[in-house]
Each structure stands twice: as structure tokens, then as C-alpha cells.
Scaffold this motif. Structure first.
Motif, PDB file in Angstrom:
ATOM      1  N   ALA A   2      16.827  79.811  59.041  1.00 34.16           N
ATOM      2  CA  ALA A   2      18.181  79.383  58.655  1.00 34.16           C
ATOM      3  C   ALA A   2      18.059  78.194  57.712  1.00 34.16           C
ATOM      4  N   GLU A  38      19.455  75.432  57.721  1.00 34.40           N
ATOM      5  CA  GLU A  38      19.462  74.152  58.439  1.00 34.40           C
ATOM      6  C   GLU A  38      18.212  73.964  59.303  1.00 34.40           C
ATOM      7  N   HIS A  39      17.284  74.906  59.280  1.00 38.55           N
ATOM      8  CA  HIS A  39      16.119  74.834  60.174  1.00 38.55           C
ATOM      9  C   HIS A  39      15.274  73.607  59.863  1.00 38.55           C
ATOM     10  N   LEU A  95      21.267  82.375  61.422  1.00 36.51           N
ATOM     11  CA  LEU A  95      22.130  81.273  61.847  1.00 36.51           C
ATOM     12  C   LEU A  95      21.354  80.278  62.694  1.00 36.51           C
ATOM     13  N   MET A  96      21.568  79.001  62.405  1.00 32.09           N
ATOM     14  CA  MET A  96      20.875  77.958  63.182  1.00 32.09           C
ATOM     15  C   MET A  96      21.394  77.918  64.610  1.00 32.09           C
ATOM     16  N   THR A 142      16.371  80.619  67.907  1.00 32.11           N
ATOM     17  CA  THR A 142      15.613  79.457  67.445  1.00 32.11           C
ATOM     18  C   THR A 142      15.972  79.090  66.010  1.00 32.11           C
ATOM     19  N   GLY A 143      16.894  79.827  65.422  1.00 27.66           N
ATOM     20  CA  GLY A 143      17.244  79.575  64.019  1.00 27.66           C
ATOM     21  C   GLY A 143      16.229  80.187  63.065  1.00 27.66           C
TER      22      GLY A 143
END
Length: 767
Positions: free
Chosen positions: A255, A257-258, A321-322, A326-327
Motif C-alpha cells: 500500500a 502508506e506502507h 489498502l493499508m 498487513t498492508g
RNA sequence: GCCGAGGUGGUGAAACGGUAUACACGCAGCCCUCAGAAGGCUGUGAGCGCAAGCUCGUGGAGGUUCAAAUCCUCUCCUCGGCACCA
């Protein structure tokens, strides 16, 4: 013929009932209790047709059950906190509290004009410190059990108003107040750990309580439990429910945002990755949801697939998706449609999986459900009972200091910070631990906290020592029926179940579900078939209709429209028809004879049939067919020259839950006159609403003769009137049927191969 | 896309697998009335027929059954919810 003018009787009886306290419930008597609940109204200012619809249902059941001898509790309260109050107050320059209290008074009066049998001594208002003290107490208990925590959560953020918005306050991806585009931002906030109750909240089959199937399925889907494995790809953890396809994983996707994205990005890819991420972040939530086309960027890093032994590339893409797992995912384009689209878009390899891989990993249960964010940077809500101290950190307000009262003098207009922060006298306080200088939490609670447990408080609303008396709640809960809207399936109806399970854990209660039955009511649309709204100009105002037709007409009309879950337009002609029905009842006394009790068998049969029908229909919440039964009986009575006192009284009693005013007025014509003293009743039981419900006698339900249909090859050819005493004799019925000329016509010259007889119903010949 | 609930007269809708359309609205005719309103009576699924009656008919196509709006399979449409959940 006298004209039926509801305004001449309705307010008179409303006043009488109120002054005689007709509907008080004695909670100490729980032998035959019946607790009926309707979702509490929001203090918007006026009751609308939807309130009339749902509260009439509750009221009909309350009156019916009371007549049957149950000790009925039918309470109501107000959902009095929340944003609309603040908004309206800002717009009108009135303080939210003054606005709300004014509305509550007005709405209570309107409930009176509806003629509801609500016991207003068992009530609650969310904005009353007596009530929200216990919201705060629940918060402290959650904190104590590790179920309330401060955490960062990706949230709807309005950059202009500088506040978090609930999902329902985001309209078309924009802030409902200022119209600015909402963005996703990590915000520090208070959360309730509803995830810990996820497994308990899943509905089993058969269900633990009679709740609607769409709700049970919807909640289960929303909780979204799935079991799988956490796999490790060179330090990147992915969650999968199909580990057996790991040999087909040809790339990894993180993701945007990871947290590992920065570390994994190779120098030469740095610009590409950064520009991709900033592009994604600038997109509104709506744009991200709408765009299903696959976008992404290569990080420049590769990891080892432990099953295939191959090096596979690591990508960043927003279809991962974060907020789930675990994203990061392993992409198996052969087996997964989304991964396949992505692989095709970016020309990544698609290799066949054996579906037999057995990678080593850790078992993991994932939920779609997220923890419940309860923080609101708003004024009109329950203050969160937390104090921040420079020495001691985050300190809960001690129980004995509750409630933390919401200060009145606050600049509640939005200015980019929580309004409570402007109440400096209130914010600056003493640390309960070290007694040093400290500041209060300025956030307030989501109003769904208020409504998650209010029905417990109705049972003990004045208690200031404990949240409620366990003994009373044990006796009165779970409640019998909860009438509410399907739109609350994933909100209120889930949160309230969560609180119930939490209360059980605290030892406050011993049951798992708070309502034995829940029904989802329908919606009354405008006459044009669209949802009623001011902007459309199709709102039917109940107050206007009361003036025109009276409360009884509206109540009866709404109940007669169709099943309780009907979604249908308001019909001006329809209510007029109901008014005419009441007009005919109004003239029933013209036929009434007091000293002539001779009833024919037919009179008795239809009377007892109607008692049975209305009773059974009400027990199964079929208001519309119960009323149809009464109409049929009235049609019968109208054809008679005279009607007896027994018929008259029984009719009024059966109608009384639906039309409480006209039935009381007509009832008093023969019962009340000599039971009143100085304009007051000597004894409340002389009200029709204190009279016991009529009983039916089976001996009048057996028909003397019955019609039996005769079928030949599945088609009805004749209908025979058969005496009761030969109905059970198949041979005789068959003989009579075969003699019928109409049947003969179709059988003549052919042989009957088979005869089926359903006693008292039908006889069927196969030729 | 997935999940759920539904499709029955001109309209809102009834109908334990057993006479489809109860009840109501609307409409038409008649009665009452100076006239209207209100009220009363009668009719009202479609087609053919003077009538008795016959045929068709519960979104569509099949199936199970003596009998299907109801049960089964497929399909179309409407409404509601969720939606890149790995």
C-alpha cells in the motif's frame, strides 16, 4: 348523521389521560412484562411522518399488550447531542443547548397530539449530565479493561474546518458544511476496541435473537472475518487466505502508506515512487474509491518467493489498502482477478499455480471491522473524561468526579480547533494524581455512544449511584420488540450489541442480546413517490394533517397502508378514505340498542372471527390485515338494523389501539357518564385503554356449513355447500361432488383415475 | 462485481402448496339533492359472449405436484447495502 370532528375530542382526551397518569408503568411488577422500544428521535425540531409511522406501531403494540394484561413499558427519550444541533445553532445564533431543549419540549407536545401511551417518567436525554455521566463512566470502564485507547487512524479530514468527519458527514467526497474536498489523514484519536468483540458479534445460525436477516447478514459481512496465514517475503509480511497459491505469486504489492516503502525504494526509482505516492495522497477519498483502474509503481527491489525460489519484484499500488491485513500482498495473477488486471497493465508474469503450495507461516484471523473511533472535535457532545498532565501524562478523571460537565460558555463556531479549547476556565484544571496544573481533553464523544445503551437507562433513569439497578434490568431485559430503521444496521445496531456484550463482561447483565426481536420499519415517501425533503417541497407535515383529519385518521392510515416495512408514497385520497371509515364508526351509536342482546349465530361468528383475526394479526405485527378485518366487520354491522352493546363495545376495544381518541369518546358514551366525578374519573380502569382485551370463543368459530371447491384435472369447476357433520366423510362428499351437473359436464364419458380430498377445503378428481 | 429484499388489477396491497386479487383507494352507473358537497346502492383482472358460461392470467422460460403467486432450476427487472478486504 353527525359529522366527525376530531379536534373536538382529541385534545380533550389527551389532557384527561395525562392528568390521570394513565400510562405509568410500575417496574416492580415484572410477572408479565412487555417492553416495547422505538428508536429514539433526534431533536431536530419537529416530528415528521416517519416518527408518526414508527411510534404508532409501538403505541399500537403497547396498548394491545396492556389490554391483554401485560405490564407494558413504552418509554421514549431524545438523541439530543450531535452536529445538526451545533449547525442549526450557528446558523440561528442560538446556543445549541437552548435550541435542543426548545425542540424537545415541542416534540413532546407533538407526541401528545399523536395520542401515544408513552410513559414519560422513564426517559433520557443524551445532553443531560444525569445521562452522559454514565457515558463517561462507560469510557472509564473501557479504559480500565484496555478497550479504550488513543491511536492513530486514517480518517476523513476536512482541511478547511480542521476536523475529523464521520463517514455520514461526507457528501460526495466533500465536507457537508463547507464543501471542501475531504482528504484521508492519520489522526490521533480515542478508539473503542470493538475488534475484541468481533467473534461474539457474529450472528450464528440459528440466530440468538429474532433480528432481521438482512441485518444479520449485513453485520456479519461488515465484521468480515477471514482466516489465513502471515507469510514472510524477505522481511515483508503479507496476509493471505490462499497460501496454497503461493507458488503462483509473481510479485508483491505494498500500500502507498506502507512503512517499508521508503526503505525498499531503490535510488533510481525514488522520483517515480515519490511522485506516485504524492499523487495518490492528493486524491480525495471518493476519487480513490471511484477509480478502479490499476495504477502503481515499481520500487526497484526484489524479494525471494520461498515456494518457487524465484526473485519477484516489489511494487507500490493503491489497490492494496493499508487498513487491512498487513498492508502488503503477494500477487497471484493466475488466481486473483485484481492481481491479473495489474499484471496485464504492467506486463508482469502470470504463472500457473498448483494450488498445492504449503508455505510456512503464522495463522492469522483478519476482520474487515475496524476499531470504533469515538473522538469528535466538536462542542455538542459528551466530554471525554481525560486530563493531560505534564508530569503524570494521560490521567482518567476519577469516577467520583463524574460527570465532567460540558461548559455552557464556549465559542462553538468552527475556528480550526476543538470548540472546547476556547473555554479556558474549563480546560485548565488540576491533575487528579499530582494536583499540579493540567488540561482537560477537549474532544467529545461520537453520539452513537449515547444511543448504544439508552434503553437500559429507561429502566432506572434517576439512579445517580450506578448506571442502573441490576435487579430491574434483569427483570425487564431483554426487551420484547425493538422497532427501528434498516439504515442503522452497521452503526447503532452493531454498537448497541457491542455495549451489551461489554456490560455482560462487566457483570452488569447476564444476557447476550438486548432485544428478543427487532423489526425494520419502512419509509413514507412524499406524494410524488420521492423521499420527503424540504428542497423537493414534497413534505407532508403531520401537524397539518392532524388539523385536517385528526390523529386517529393518520395513525389508522399509516397502519393500514401495508406491512410495517413498506416503502410507499403518502396518498391524500387514502387518508380521506380512512377518515370516512372513522365517520361511519362515529355514527355507530345511532344503531346501538342497550336492552336487546339477541345476537344471531352469524353475528356471533363474525364477531369472534374478528376478535381472533385482530388478536393474531397484532401478535404477528400485521397491522394492515387487522384493520382490514375490522373494516369487514363494520361493513357487516352497517347492514344491520340494530347493533348490540356487546358488538359495539367489542368493536371499539379492537379498534382502540389504532384509534385511541374516537374509541375513548364513544366508549364513554355508554360507560363513562356515571363513572366520572367532578369531571375526573373515579377510577382509571373505566378508560377504554384500561379495559381488558376481548377473548374469542372457539365454539363460535366452527362454521355450520363450508364451501368446498371441486377440481377436475386441477381446474375448479364447482363450489359445494357442505354441512359440517358430513365434511369429514370423504365418500359422501365425493358422491355429492360427482352428482354436480357442472362437474358431470367435464367427467362425462371418462373415468376417474384418482381422487384427492382435503377436508373442508377441496376435492380434486383426476380423469 | 458481491450480498440481501422484492416483482400479483388503474393504485396501496390480501392469500397454512388448496376457489388468486380480501380490505381500501380510484373510476363508472344509479339513488338522494334546486344544485354541489357529504352519504347510500351496484359494478370494476383481461378477452369472447345478450346470457349461462368459456379461455387466459401473479416479470419471463422450464420443472416437481392431483393442485404452484407460494417449492426447485435458469433468466430479466426494481430497490437497499457493501464494494480493489488479499
Amino acid at each position: 348523521m353527525k359529522k366527525y370532528i376530531p379536534s373536538q375530542i382529541e385534545s380533550k382526551w389527551q389532557k384527561e389521560w395525562r392528568e390521570n397518569q394513565l400510562y405509568l408503568s410500575d417496574l416492580s411488577d415484572d410477572k408479565l412484562k412487555y417492553y416495547v422500544l422505538v428508536e429514539l428521535p433526534y431533536t431536530s425540531g419537529d416530528l415528521h411522518m416517519g416518527h408518526w409511522f414508527t411510534f404508532t406501531m409501538g403505541d399500537v403494540l403497547a396498548r394491545f399488550k396492556r389490554g391483554q394484561g401485560f405490564n407494558v413499558l413504552f418509554p421514549n427519550g431524545f438523541d439530543a447531542f450531535g452536529l445538526p444541533a451545533e449547525n442549526a445553532a450557528i446558523k440561528r445564533g442560538i446556543h445549541p443547548r437552548d435550541w435542543t431543549y426548545k425542540n424537545m419540549e415541542r416534540m413532546k407536545d407533538q407526541f401528545d397530539t399523536m395520542g401515544t401511551a408513552i410513559d414519560w417518567t422513564k426517559t433520557m436525554m443524551a445532553c443531560d449530565p444525569k445521562y452522559y455521566k454514565w457515558n463517561q463512566w462507560i469510557f472509564l470502564k473501557m479504559l480500565e479493561k484496555g478497550l479504550a485507547y488513543r491511536g492513530k487512524l486514517l480518517s476523513n479530514w476536512c482541511p478547511k474546518d480542521q476536523t475529523v468527519l464521520a463517514n455520514e458527514n461526507v457528501e460526495d467526497g466533500k465536507c457537508w458544511r463547507c464543501g471542501a474536498k475531504v482528504v484521508q489523514k492519520e489522526i490521533d484519536q480515542w478508539l473503542f476496541k470493538i475488534i475484541d468483540y468481533a467473534d461474539q458479534l457474529i450472528w450464528q445460525e440459528p440466530p440468538q435473537a429474532a433480528w432481521p436477516k438482512p441485518l444479520r447478514v449485513g453485520q456479519n459481512d461488515w465484521i468480515g472475518r477471514s482466516e489465513g496465514l502471515i507469510l514472510d517475503f524477505d522481511g515483508i509480511k503479507v496476509f493471505t487466505t490462499k497460501p496454497e497459491t503461493t507458488d503462483g505469486a509473481t510479485f508483491l504489492v505494498l500500500a502507498p502508506e506502507h512503512p517499508l516503502v521508503g526503505k525498499l525504494t531503490a535510488n533510481k526509482q525514488k522520483d517515480d515512487v515519490e511522485s506516485y505516492i504524492s499523487r495518490i495522497k492528493s486524491k480525495s477519498e471518493l476519487e480513490r474509491k471511484e477509480n478502479k483502474e490499476k495504477t502503481g509503481v515499481f520500487t526497484g527491489s526484489n524479494v525471494l518467493n520461498p515456494v518457487s525460489g524465484k526473485k519477484i519484484p516489489v511494487w507500490v499500488a493503491d489497490y492494496v489498502l493499508m487498513g487491512y491485513g498487513t498492508g502488503a500482498i503477494m500477487a497471484v495473477p493466475y488466481a486473483d482477478e485484481r492481481d491479473r488486471q495489474f499484471a496485464k497493465e504492467f506486463k508482469l508474469p502470470i504463472i500457473k499455480t498448483s494450488f498445492k503450495a504449503r508455505p510456512a507461516g503464522q495463522k492469522q484471523t483478519q476482520y474487515h471491522l475496524h476499531d470504533w473511533s469515538i473522538s469528535r472535535q466538536r462542542y455538542w457532545g459528551t466530554p471525554i473524561p481525560i486530563i493531560y498532565c505534564d508530569n503524570c501524562g494521560t490521567v482518567p478523571v476519577p469516577e467520583e468526579d463524574l460527570p465532567v460537565e460540558l461548559p455552557y460558555k464556549v465559542d462553538y463556531a468552527p475556528q480550526g480547533k476543538a470548540p472546547l479549547a476556547t473555554a479556558e476556565d474549563w480546560v485548565n484544571t488540576q491533575c487528579p494524581k499530582c494536583k499540579g496544573k493540567a488540561k482537560r481533553e477537549v474532544e467529545t464523544m461520537d453520539t452513537f455512544v449515547d444511543s448504544a445503551w439508552y434503553f437500559f437507562r429507561y429502566l432506572d433513569p434517576e439512579n445517580d449511584k450506578e448506571i442502573f439497578d441490576k435487579k430491574v434490568v434483569d427483570a425487564w431485559m431483554p426487551l420484547e420488540i425493538y422497532i427501528g430503521g434498516p439504515e442503522h444496521t452497521l452503526g447503532h445496531a452493531l454498537y448497541s450489541r457491542f455495549f451489551t456484550k461489554f456490560f455482560k463482561q462487566l457483570g452488569l447483565i447476564d444476557f447476550d442480546e438486548y432485544a428478543q426481536k427487532r423489526i425494520h420499519h419502512g419509509t413514507i415517501l412524499g406524494p410524488d413517490g420521492a423521499r420527503m425533503s424540504k428542497s423537493r417541497g414534497n413534505v407532508v407535515n403531520p401537524d397539518d394533517q392532524v388539523k385536517k383529519y385528526g390523529a386517529d385518521s393518520i395513525r389508522l392510515y399509516l397502519m393500514f397502508l401495508g406491512p410495517f416495512d413498506i416503502v410507499t408514497p403518502w396518498s391524500p385520497e387514502g387518508i380521506n378514505g380512512i377518515y370516512r371509515f372513522l365517520q361511519r364508526i362515529w355514527n355507530l351509536p345511532e344503531k346501538l340498542t342497550i336492552n336487546d342482546e339477541r345476537l344471531t349465530m352469524n353475528d356471533l361468528q363474525i364477531m369472534h372471527k374478528t376478535i381472533k383475526k385482530v388478536t393474531e394479526d397484532l401478535d404477528s405485527v400485521k397491522f394492515n390485515t387487522a384493520i382490514a378485518g375490522l373494516m369487514e366487520w363494520l361493513n357487516y354491522l352497517s347492514k344491520k338494523e340494530k347493533i348490540s352493546e356487546e358488538e359495539y363495545k367489542t368493536f371499539l376495544l379492537l379498534l382502540s389501539p389504532f384509534a385511541p381518541h374516537i374509541t375513548e369518546e364513544l366508549w364513554q358514551l355508554i360507560n363513562g357518564k356515571w363513572k366520572m366525578e367532578n369531571g375526573k374519573w373515579k377510577d382509571k380502569k373505566f378508560s377504554i385503554h384500561k379495559h381488558s382485551w376481548p377473548q374469542f370463543d372457539n365454539k363460535f368459530l366452527e362454521e355450520e356449513e363450508v364451501f368446498i371447491a371441486v377440481q377436475v384435472n386441477g381446474k375448479v369447476r364447482d363450489s359445494l355447500l357442505i354441512q359440517k357433520d358430513i365434511v369429514s366423510n370423504k365418500e359422501t362428499v365425493e358422491k355429492i361432488a360427482l352428482e354436480s351437473p357442472k362437474v358431470q359436464k367435464f367427467i362425462e364419458g371418462k373415468s376417474v383415475k384418482k381422487t384427492v380430498y382435503v377436508q373442508g377445503r377441496i376435492i380434486s378428481f383426476v380423469i
